[in-house]
Design a protein around this motif. Structure first.
Motif, PDB file in Angstrom:
ATOM      1  N   GLY A 159       0.794  -1.228   0.000  1.00 14.32           N
ATOM      2  CA  GLY A 159       0.000   0.000   0.000  1.00 14.32           C
ATOM      3  C   GLY A 159       0.819   1.267   0.000  1.00 14.32           C
ATOM      4  N   GLU A 160       1.715   1.430   0.945  1.00 18.22           N
ATOM      5  CA  GLU A 160       2.492   2.669   1.034  1.00 18.22           C
ATOM      6  C   GLU A 160       3.456   2.817  -0.131  1.00 18.22           C
ATOM      7  OE1 GLU A 160       1.853   5.235   3.018  1.00 18.22           O
ATOM      8  OE2 GLU A 160       0.166   4.006   3.657  1.00 18.22           O
ATOM      9  N   VAL A 161       3.983   1.702  -0.627  1.00 15.23           N
ATOM     10  CA  VAL A 161       4.861   1.741  -1.796  1.00 15.23           C
ATOM     11  C   VAL A 161       4.078   2.247  -3.003  1.00 15.23           C
ATOM     12  CG1 VAL A 161       6.219   0.331  -3.392  1.00 15.23           C
ATOM     13  CG2 VAL A 161       6.365  -0.076  -0.933  1.00 15.23           C
ATOM     14  N   LEU A 162       2.866   1.723  -3.180  1.00 16.79           N
ATOM     15  CA  LEU A 162       2.034   2.152  -4.303  1.00 16.79           C
ATOM     16  C   LEU A 162       1.638   3.621  -4.184  1.00 16.79           C
ATOM     17  CD1 LEU A 162      -0.187  -1.024  -4.664  1.00 16.79           C
ATOM     18  CD2 LEU A 162       1.583  -0.234  -6.238  1.00 16.79           C
ATOM     19  N   VAL A 163       1.310   4.076  -2.985  1.00 15.62           N
ATOM     20  CA  VAL A 163       0.970   5.488  -2.771  1.00 15.62           C
ATOM     21  C   VAL A 163       2.153   6.369  -3.177  1.00 15.62           C
ATOM     22  CG1 VAL A 163       0.524   7.242  -0.999  1.00 15.62           C
ATOM     23  CG2 VAL A 163      -0.799   5.128  -1.014  1.00 15.62           C
ATOM     24  N   GLY A 164       3.343   5.992  -2.759  1.00 15.16           N
ATOM     25  CA  GLY A 164       4.537   6.758  -3.119  1.00 15.16           C
ATOM     26  C   GLY A 164       4.782   6.766  -4.609  1.00 15.16           C
ATOM     27  N   ARG A 211       4.687   9.650  -9.776  1.00 15.05           N
ATOM     28  CA  ARG A 211       4.345   9.678 -11.207  1.00 15.05           C
ATOM     29  C   ARG A 211       3.403  10.827 -11.548  1.00 15.05           C
ATOM     30  NH1 ARG A 211       6.430   5.411 -14.028  1.00 15.05           N
ATOM     31  NH2 ARG A 211       7.221   3.732 -12.735  1.00 15.05           N
ATOM     32  N   LEU A 212       2.452  11.104 -10.684  1.00 16.09           N
ATOM     33  CA  LEU A 212       1.558  12.237 -10.929  1.00 16.09           C
ATOM     34  C   LEU A 212       2.333  13.542 -10.940  1.00 16.09           C
ATOM     35  CD1 LEU A 212      -1.523  11.280  -8.741  1.00 16.09           C
ATOM     36  CD2 LEU A 212      -1.472  11.462 -11.234  1.00 16.09           C
ATOM     37  N   GLU A 213       3.305  13.668 -10.025  1.00 12.61           N
ATOM     38  CA  GLU A 213       4.072  14.913  -9.937  1.00 12.61           C
ATOM     39  C   GLU A 213       5.057  15.080 -11.094  1.00 12.61           C
ATOM     40  OE1 GLU A 213       5.456  14.917  -5.864  1.00 12.61           O
ATOM     41  OE2 GLU A 213       3.545  15.768  -5.168  1.00 12.61           O
ATOM     42  N   GLN A 214       5.241  14.054 -11.913  1.00  8.95           N
ATOM     43  CA  GLN A 214       6.060  14.172 -13.122  1.00  8.95           C
ATOM     44  C   GLN A 214       5.300  14.861 -14.255  1.00  8.95           C
ATOM     45  OE1 GLN A 214       7.352  10.187 -14.026  1.00  8.95           O
ATOM     46  NE2 GLN A 214       9.018  10.250 -12.536  1.00  8.95           N
ATOM     47  N   ILE A 215       3.992  14.942 -14.135  1.00  7.88           N
ATOM     48  CA  ILE A 215       3.173  15.596 -15.159  1.00  7.88           C
ATOM     49  C   ILE A 215       3.416  17.095 -15.053  1.00  7.88           C
ATOM     50  CG2 ILE A 215       0.817  16.017 -15.979  1.00  7.88           C
ATOM     51  CD1 ILE A 215       0.085  13.268 -14.657  1.00  7.88           C
ATOM     52  N   PRO A 216       3.801  17.735 -16.150  1.00  4.62           N
ATOM     53  CA  PRO A 216       4.179  19.152 -16.089  1.00  4.62           C
ATOM     54  C   PRO A 216       3.125  20.087 -15.501  1.00  4.62           C
ATOM     55  CG  PRO A 216       4.798  18.209 -18.203  1.00  4.62           C
ATOM     56  CD  PRO A 216       3.997  17.167 -17.478  1.00  4.62           C
ATOM     57  N   THR A 217       1.858  19.805 -15.670  1.00  3.15           N
ATOM     58  CA  THR A 217       0.807  20.696 -15.167  1.00  3.15           C
ATOM     59  C   THR A 217       0.394  20.392 -13.737  1.00  3.15           C
ATOM     60  OG1 THR A 217      -0.852  19.276 -16.194  1.00  3.15           O
ATOM     61  CG2 THR A 217      -0.129  21.198 -17.456  1.00  3.15           C
ATOM     62  N   GLU A 269       1.292  19.524  -7.308  1.00  3.82           N
ATOM     63  CA  GLU A 269       1.288  18.712  -6.089  1.00  3.82           C
ATOM     64  C   GLU A 269       0.273  17.589  -6.228  1.00  3.82           C
ATOM     65  OE1 GLU A 269       0.211  19.190  -1.345  1.00  3.82           O
ATOM     66  OE2 GLU A 269       0.214  20.946  -2.632  1.00  3.82           O
ATOM     67  N   ALA A 270       0.633  16.408  -5.748  1.00  2.00           N
ATOM     68  CA  ALA A 270      -0.276  15.262  -5.762  1.00  2.00           C
ATOM     69  C   ALA A 270      -0.471  14.785  -4.334  1.00  2.00           C
ATOM     70  CB  ALA A 270       0.276  14.146  -6.633  1.00  2.00           C
ATOM     71  N   ASP A 271      -1.715  14.622  -3.951  1.00  2.00           N
ATOM     72  CA  ASP A 271      -2.072  14.136  -2.620  1.00  2.00           C
ATOM     73  C   ASP A 271      -2.817  12.817  -2.818  1.00  2.00           C
ATOM     74  OD1 ASP A 271      -2.789  13.769   0.017  1.00  2.00           O
ATOM     75  OD2 ASP A 271      -4.353  15.297   0.002  1.00  2.00           O
ATOM     76  N   VAL A 272      -2.151  11.703  -2.513  1.00  2.00           N
ATOM     77  CA  VAL A 272      -2.727  10.382  -2.726  1.00  2.00           C
ATOM     78  C   VAL A 272      -3.069   9.772  -1.372  1.00  2.00           C
ATOM     79  CG1 VAL A 272      -2.377   8.095  -3.721  1.00  2.00           C
ATOM     80  CG2 VAL A 272      -1.382  10.100  -4.846  1.00  2.00           C
ATOM     81  N   GLU A 273      -4.330   9.408  -1.210  1.00  2.00           N
ATOM     82  CA  GLU A 273      -4.816   8.842   0.052  1.00  2.00           C
ATOM     83  C   GLU A 273      -5.258   7.403  -0.167  1.00  2.00           C
ATOM     84  OE1 GLU A 273      -8.372   9.585   3.330  1.00  2.00           O
ATOM     85  OE2 GLU A 273      -8.323  10.793   1.519  1.00  2.00           O
TER      86      GLU A 273
END
Length: 67
Positions: free
Chosen positions: A21-26, A31-37, A40-44
């Motif tokens: 779980g925590e590995v996947l969240v990280g 990966r979301l934060e690699q998107i130029p637009t 910040e990504a908040d994954v719960e």
């Protein structure tokens, strides 16, 4: 960046006892934060509602043999 968007994701695992779980969240956050637009990504990680196959697209179910 001031123009970047904040992305909020609530995701669940196929099995609540999965130790990844925590590995996947990280990984999802990174990966979301690699998107130029995306600034910040908040994954719960959530378990309500519990995961079921209907949460997958038809294409994903076909690719994994669940359809």
């Amino acid at each position: 960046s001031d123009l970047g968007r904040r992305v909020m994701v609530r995701m669940t695992l196929t099995a609540p006892g999965c130790g990844m779980g925590e590995v996947l969240v990280g990984d999802v956050t990174a990966r979301l934060e690699q998107i130029p637009t995306v600034a910040e990504a908040d994954v719960e990680l959530v378990f309500d509602p519990p995961w079921n196959q209907n949460m997958m697209s038809e294409v994903a179910r076909l690719e994994t043999g669940m359809l």
